[in-house]
Scaffold this motif. Structure first.
Motif, short mmCIF file in Angstrom:
data_model
loop_
_atom_site.label_atom_id
_atom_site.label_comp_id
_atom_site.label_asym_id
_atom_site.label_seq_id
_atom_site.Cartn_x
_atom_site.Cartn_y
_atom_site.Cartn_z
N TYR A 167 0.85 -1.18 0.00
CA TYR A 167 0.00 0.00 0.00
C TYR A 167 0.89 1.24 0.00
O TYR A 167 1.99 1.25 0.55
CB TYR A 167 -0.87 0.05 1.26
N GLN A 168 0.37 2.31 -0.57
CA GLN A 168 1.02 3.62 -0.53
C GLN A 168 0.14 4.56 0.30
O GLN A 168 -1.06 4.66 0.05
CB GLN A 168 1.17 4.18 -1.94
N GLN A 169 0.73 5.20 1.31
CA GLN A 169 -0.03 6.15 2.11
C GLN A 169 0.61 7.53 2.01
O GLN A 169 1.68 7.77 2.58
CB GLN A 169 -0.12 5.73 3.56
N ILE A 170 -0.06 8.41 1.29
CA ILE A 170 0.38 9.79 1.19
C ILE A 170 -0.13 10.54 2.41
O ILE A 170 -1.21 10.24 2.93
CB ILE A 170 -0.14 10.42 -0.12
N LEU A 171 0.65 11.50 2.87
CA LEU A 171 0.33 12.25 4.09
C LEU A 171 -1.10 12.79 4.04
O LEU A 171 -1.50 13.44 3.06
CB LEU A 171 1.33 13.39 4.27
N GLY A 172 -1.88 12.51 5.09
CA GLY A 172 -3.25 13.02 5.17
C GLY A 172 -4.29 12.17 4.48
O GLY A 172 -5.47 12.51 4.46
N GLN A 173 -3.83 11.05 3.90
CA GLN A 173 -4.77 10.16 3.20
C GLN A 173 -4.71 8.76 3.80
O GLN A 173 -3.80 8.44 4.57
CB GLN A 173 -4.42 10.09 1.71
N GLY A 174 -5.68 7.95 3.44
CA GLY A 174 -5.64 6.56 3.86
C GLY A 174 -4.76 5.75 2.93
O GLY A 174 -4.41 6.19 1.84
N PRO A 175 -4.35 4.55 3.36
CA PRO A 175 -3.53 3.70 2.49
C PRO A 175 -4.26 3.37 1.19
O PRO A 175 -5.47 3.15 1.19
CB PRO A 175 -3.32 2.44 3.34
N LYS A 176 -3.51 3.34 0.10
CA LYS A 176 -4.06 2.98 -1.20
C LYS A 176 -3.33 1.74 -1.72
O LYS A 176 -2.10 1.71 -1.76
CB LYS A 176 -3.88 4.13 -2.19
N LEU A 177 -4.11 0.73 -2.10
CA LEU A 177 -3.51 -0.53 -2.56
C LEU A 177 -2.76 -0.33 -3.87
O LEU A 177 -3.28 0.24 -4.82
CB LEU A 177 -4.60 -1.58 -2.76
N LEU A 178 -1.52 -0.83 -3.90
CA LEU A 178 -0.73 -0.80 -5.13
C LEU A 178 -0.77 -2.16 -5.82
O LEU A 178 -0.97 -2.26 -7.03
CB LEU A 178 0.72 -0.43 -4.82
N ILE A 179 -0.54 -3.22 -5.04
CA ILE A 179 -0.46 -4.55 -5.64
C ILE A 179 -0.78 -5.60 -4.59
O ILE A 179 -0.52 -5.42 -3.41
CB ILE A 179 0.94 -4.80 -6.26
N GLN A 180 -1.41 -6.69 -5.05
CA GLN A 180 -1.75 -7.82 -4.19
C GLN A 180 -1.17 -9.10 -4.79
O GLN A 180 -1.36 -9.37 -5.98
CB GLN A 180 -3.26 -7.96 -4.05
N PHE A 181 -0.46 -9.86 -3.97
CA PHE A 181 0.06 -11.17 -4.36
C PHE A 181 -0.69 -12.27 -3.62
O PHE A 181 -1.04 -12.12 -2.46
CB PHE A 181 1.55 -11.30 -3.98
N GLN A 182 -0.91 -13.37 -4.30
CA GLN A 182 -1.38 -14.59 -3.67
C GLN A 182 -0.27 -15.61 -3.93
O GLN A 182 -0.03 -15.98 -5.08
CB GLN A 182 -2.71 -15.05 -4.28
#
Lengths: 111, 114
Positions: A35-50
Protein backbone atom coordinates in the motif's frame (compact mmCIF):
# COMPACT_ATOMS: atom_id res chain seq x y z
CA UNK A 1 4.27 -14.46 16.55
CA UNK A 2 6.58 -12.20 14.58
CA UNK A 3 4.89 -9.40 12.68
CA UNK A 4 5.41 -8.09 9.17
CA UNK A 5 8.98 -6.84 8.79
CA UNK A 6 9.90 -4.00 6.46
CA UNK A 7 13.15 -2.27 5.63
CA UNK A 8 14.44 0.32 5.47
CA UNK A 9 12.36 2.44 7.87
CA UNK A 10 13.32 5.70 6.20
CA UNK A 11 14.78 6.62 2.83
CA UNK A 12 15.62 9.97 1.26
CA UNK A 13 16.50 10.07 -2.43
CA UNK A 14 16.72 12.63 -5.19
CA UNK A 15 14.15 12.62 -7.98
CA UNK A 16 15.02 10.33 -10.88
CA UNK A 17 16.95 8.00 -8.58
CA UNK A 18 15.93 4.41 -7.89
CA UNK A 19 14.83 2.88 -4.60
CA UNK A 20 13.79 -0.55 -3.36
CA UNK A 21 11.82 -1.65 -0.32
CA UNK A 22 11.78 -5.08 1.25
CA UNK A 23 9.03 -6.95 3.09
CA UNK A 24 8.93 -10.21 5.01
CA UNK A 25 5.34 -11.21 5.77
CA UNK A 26 3.96 -13.18 8.70
CA UNK A 27 4.82 -16.84 8.33
CA UNK A 28 2.07 -18.81 6.65
CA UNK A 29 0.24 -15.82 5.19
CA UNK A 30 -0.32 -16.52 1.51
CA UNK A 31 -1.53 -13.04 0.62
CA UNK A 32 0.79 -10.03 0.56
CA UNK A 33 -0.04 -6.43 -0.23
CA UNK A 34 1.82 -3.20 -0.88
CA UNK A 35 0.00 0.00 0.00
CA UNK A 36 1.02 3.62 -0.53
CA UNK A 37 -0.03 6.15 2.11
CA UNK A 38 0.38 9.79 1.19
CA UNK A 39 0.33 12.25 4.09
CA UNK A 40 -3.25 13.02 5.17
CA UNK A 41 -4.77 10.16 3.20
CA UNK A 42 -5.64 6.56 3.86
CA UNK A 43 -3.53 3.70 2.49
CA UNK A 44 -4.06 2.98 -1.20
CA UNK A 45 -3.51 -0.53 -2.56
CA UNK A 46 -0.73 -0.80 -5.13
CA UNK A 47 -0.46 -4.55 -5.64
CA UNK A 48 -1.75 -7.82 -4.19
CA UNK A 49 0.06 -11.17 -4.36
CA UNK A 50 -1.38 -14.59 -3.67
CA UNK A 51 1.65 -16.81 -2.97
CA UNK A 52 4.03 -15.68 -5.73
CA UNK A 53 1.37 -14.70 -8.27
CA UNK A 54 -0.04 -11.22 -8.85
CA UNK A 55 -3.78 -11.00 -8.10
CA UNK A 56 -4.26 -7.28 -8.69
CA UNK A 57 -1.84 -4.60 -9.83
CA UNK A 58 -4.37 -2.30 -11.46
CA UNK A 59 -3.30 0.69 -9.32
CA UNK A 60 0.43 0.17 -9.70
CA UNK A 61 2.09 2.83 -11.93
CA UNK A 62 3.84 0.24 -14.01
CA UNK A 63 5.95 2.72 -15.93
CA UNK A 64 8.01 3.31 -12.80
CA UNK A 65 6.92 0.84 -10.12
CA UNK A 66 7.61 -2.87 -10.06
CA UNK A 67 7.15 -5.56 -7.44
CA UNK A 68 7.97 -9.20 -7.09
CA UNK A 69 7.45 -11.93 -4.55
CA UNK A 70 10.00 -14.65 -4.91
CA UNK A 71 9.12 -18.15 -3.69
CA UNK A 72 5.85 -16.83 -2.29
CA UNK A 73 7.47 -15.33 0.81
CA UNK A 74 9.53 -12.09 0.79
CA UNK A 75 8.65 -9.25 -1.52
CA UNK A 76 10.38 -6.20 -2.95
CA UNK A 77 8.85 -3.02 -4.32
CA UNK A 78 10.97 -0.87 -6.61
CA UNK A 79 10.56 2.64 -7.94
CA UNK A 80 12.64 3.70 -10.94
CA UNK A 81 12.86 6.61 -11.56
CA UNK A 82 11.34 8.30 -8.52
CA UNK A 83 9.24 11.45 -8.74
CA UNK A 84 8.52 14.05 -6.08
CA UNK A 85 4.92 12.81 -5.80
CA UNK A 86 6.16 9.36 -4.77
CA UNK A 87 6.96 10.77 -1.33
CA UNK A 88 4.82 8.65 0.98
CA UNK A 89 4.86 5.80 3.46
CA UNK A 90 4.96 2.41 1.75
CA UNK A 91 3.20 -0.21 3.80
CA UNK A 92 3.49 -3.93 3.37
CA UNK A 93 0.74 -6.15 4.76
CA UNK A 94 0.01 -9.85 4.83
CA UNK A 95 -3.21 -11.69 5.47
CA UNK A 96 -4.57 -15.15 6.18
CA UNK A 97 -8.08 -14.09 5.16
CA UNK A 98 -9.45 -10.52 4.93
CA UNK A 99 -7.91 -8.80 7.96
CA UNK A 100 -4.54 -7.46 6.88
CA UNK A 101 -1.60 -7.20 9.27
CA UNK A 102 0.64 -4.26 8.48
CA UNK A 103 4.34 -3.64 8.89
CA UNK A 104 5.69 -0.34 10.23
CA UNK A 105 6.20 1.00 6.75
CA UNK A 106 9.02 2.73 4.90
CA UNK A 107 8.85 6.51 4.78
CA UNK A 108 10.18 7.68 1.42
CA UNK A 109 11.09 11.30 0.82
CA UNK A 110 11.95 12.33 -2.73
CA UNK A 111 13.76 15.66 -2.97
CA UNK B 1 -13.65 8.96 -6.58
CA UNK B 2 -13.54 8.42 -2.83
CA UNK B 3 -15.54 5.24 -2.24
CA UNK B 4 -14.95 5.29 1.52
CA UNK B 5 -15.21 8.62 3.29
CA UNK B 6 -14.47 9.73 6.80
CA UNK B 7 -15.77 13.28 6.84
CA UNK B 8 -14.43 14.25 10.25
CA UNK B 9 -10.66 14.83 10.09
CA UNK B 10 -10.45 15.00 13.88
CA UNK B 11 -12.39 14.31 17.07
CA UNK B 12 -11.62 15.40 20.62
CA UNK B 13 -13.18 13.59 23.59
CA UNK B 14 -12.84 13.65 27.36
CA UNK B 15 -11.54 10.53 29.07
CA UNK B 16 -14.38 8.26 30.17
CA UNK B 17 -16.82 9.60 27.59
CA UNK B 18 -17.97 7.94 24.38
CA UNK B 19 -16.06 8.41 21.11
CA UNK B 20 -18.06 7.98 17.91
CA UNK B 21 -16.20 7.78 14.62
CA UNK B 22 -18.18 7.77 11.40
CA UNK B 23 -17.62 6.35 7.94
CA UNK B 24 -19.69 6.48 4.74
CA UNK B 25 -19.29 4.41 1.60
CA UNK B 26 -20.68 4.58 -1.90
CA UNK B 27 -19.91 1.16 -3.40
CA UNK B 28 -22.83 -1.21 -2.79
CA UNK B 29 -20.53 -4.16 -3.56
CA UNK B 30 -18.70 -3.69 -0.26
CA UNK B 31 -19.72 -6.51 2.07
CA UNK B 32 -17.10 -6.49 4.81
CA UNK B 33 -15.91 -3.54 6.84
CA UNK B 34 -12.93 -3.06 9.12
CA UNK B 35 -11.57 -0.45 11.47
CA UNK B 36 -7.84 0.07 11.92
CA UNK B 37 -5.99 2.16 14.48
CA UNK B 38 -2.68 3.81 13.71
CA UNK B 39 -0.13 5.31 16.09
CA UNK B 40 2.61 7.64 14.76
CA UNK B 41 5.51 5.84 13.07
CA UNK B 42 3.66 2.51 13.19
CA UNK B 43 1.62 0.58 10.67
CA UNK B 44 -2.18 0.35 11.02
CA UNK B 45 -3.41 -2.24 13.52
CA UNK B 46 -6.64 -4.18 12.97
CA UNK B 47 -9.25 -3.27 15.57
CA UNK B 48 -12.66 -4.70 14.73
CA UNK B 49 -14.70 -5.78 11.71
CA UNK B 50 -18.27 -6.43 10.64
CA UNK B 51 -19.86 -8.42 7.88
CA UNK B 52 -22.72 -6.95 5.87
CA UNK B 53 -25.05 -9.65 7.20
CA UNK B 54 -24.80 -8.08 10.64
CA UNK B 55 -25.67 -4.64 11.95
CA UNK B 56 -23.56 -4.70 15.10
CA UNK B 57 -20.35 -6.26 16.36
CA UNK B 58 -18.90 -5.78 19.81
CA UNK B 59 -15.43 -6.39 21.23
CA UNK B 60 -14.81 -5.06 24.71
CA UNK B 61 -14.95 -1.28 24.66
CA UNK B 62 -15.31 -1.21 20.87
CA UNK B 63 -18.58 -1.60 18.97
CA UNK B 64 -19.10 -1.20 15.24
CA UNK B 65 -22.55 -0.45 13.84
CA UNK B 66 -23.50 -0.92 10.19
CA UNK B 67 -26.48 0.71 8.46
CA UNK B 68 -26.53 -0.82 4.98
CA UNK B 69 -29.46 1.22 3.71
CA UNK B 70 -27.63 4.43 4.57
CA UNK B 71 -24.23 3.01 3.55
CA UNK B 72 -22.91 4.18 6.89
CA UNK B 73 -20.91 2.62 9.68
CA UNK B 74 -19.68 3.91 12.97
CA UNK B 75 -17.19 2.90 15.64
CA UNK B 76 -18.11 3.51 19.27
CA UNK B 77 -15.46 3.48 21.98
CA UNK B 78 -16.82 3.38 25.52
CA UNK B 79 -15.28 4.48 27.79
CA UNK B 80 -12.60 6.38 25.92
CA UNK B 81 -9.07 6.26 27.32
CA UNK B 82 -6.04 8.48 26.61
CA UNK B 83 -4.30 5.46 25.06
CA UNK B 84 -7.02 5.40 22.40
CA UNK B 85 -5.61 8.62 20.93
CA UNK B 86 -4.58 7.65 17.40
CA UNK B 87 -5.68 7.88 13.78
CA UNK B 88 -8.63 5.60 12.99
CA UNK B 89 -9.19 4.30 9.47
CA UNK B 90 -12.34 2.74 8.14
CA UNK B 91 -11.79 0.16 5.38
CA UNK B 92 -14.09 -1.87 3.13
CA UNK B 93 -13.78 -5.09 1.14
CA UNK B 94 -15.89 -6.00 -1.90
CA UNK B 95 -15.41 -9.76 -1.64
CA UNK B 96 -15.70 -11.96 -4.71
CA UNK B 97 -12.81 -11.43 -7.09
CA UNK B 98 -11.79 -8.37 -5.01
CA UNK B 99 -11.46 -10.46 -1.84
CA UNK B 100 -8.91 -8.95 0.53
CA UNK B 101 -8.41 -5.74 -1.39
CA UNK B 102 -9.20 -3.02 1.13
CA UNK B 103 -10.37 0.49 0.26
CA UNK B 104 -9.53 2.91 3.06
CA UNK B 105 -11.03 6.19 4.19
CA UNK B 106 -8.86 9.24 4.87
CA UNK B 107 -8.73 8.66 8.61
CA UNK B 108 -9.96 10.50 11.71
CA UNK B 109 -7.54 11.72 14.36
CA UNK B 110 -8.96 10.90 17.79
CA UNK B 111 -7.63 12.75 20.81
CA UNK B 112 -8.76 11.62 24.25
CA UNK B 113 -8.01 14.18 26.96
CA UNK B 114 -7.36 13.07 30.54
Amino acid sequence: EAGVAQSPRYKIIEKRQSVAFWCNPISGHATLYWYQQILGQGPKLLIQFQNNGVVDDSQLPKDRFSAERLKGVDSTLKIQPAKLEDSAVYLCASSPLIEAFFGQGTRLTVV
Amino acid sequence: DQQVKQNSPSLSVQEGRISILNCDYTNSMFDYFLWYKKYPAEGPTFLISISSIKDKNEDGRFTVFLNKSAKHLSLHIVPSQPGDSAVYFCAADAGGTSYGRLTFGQGTILTVHP
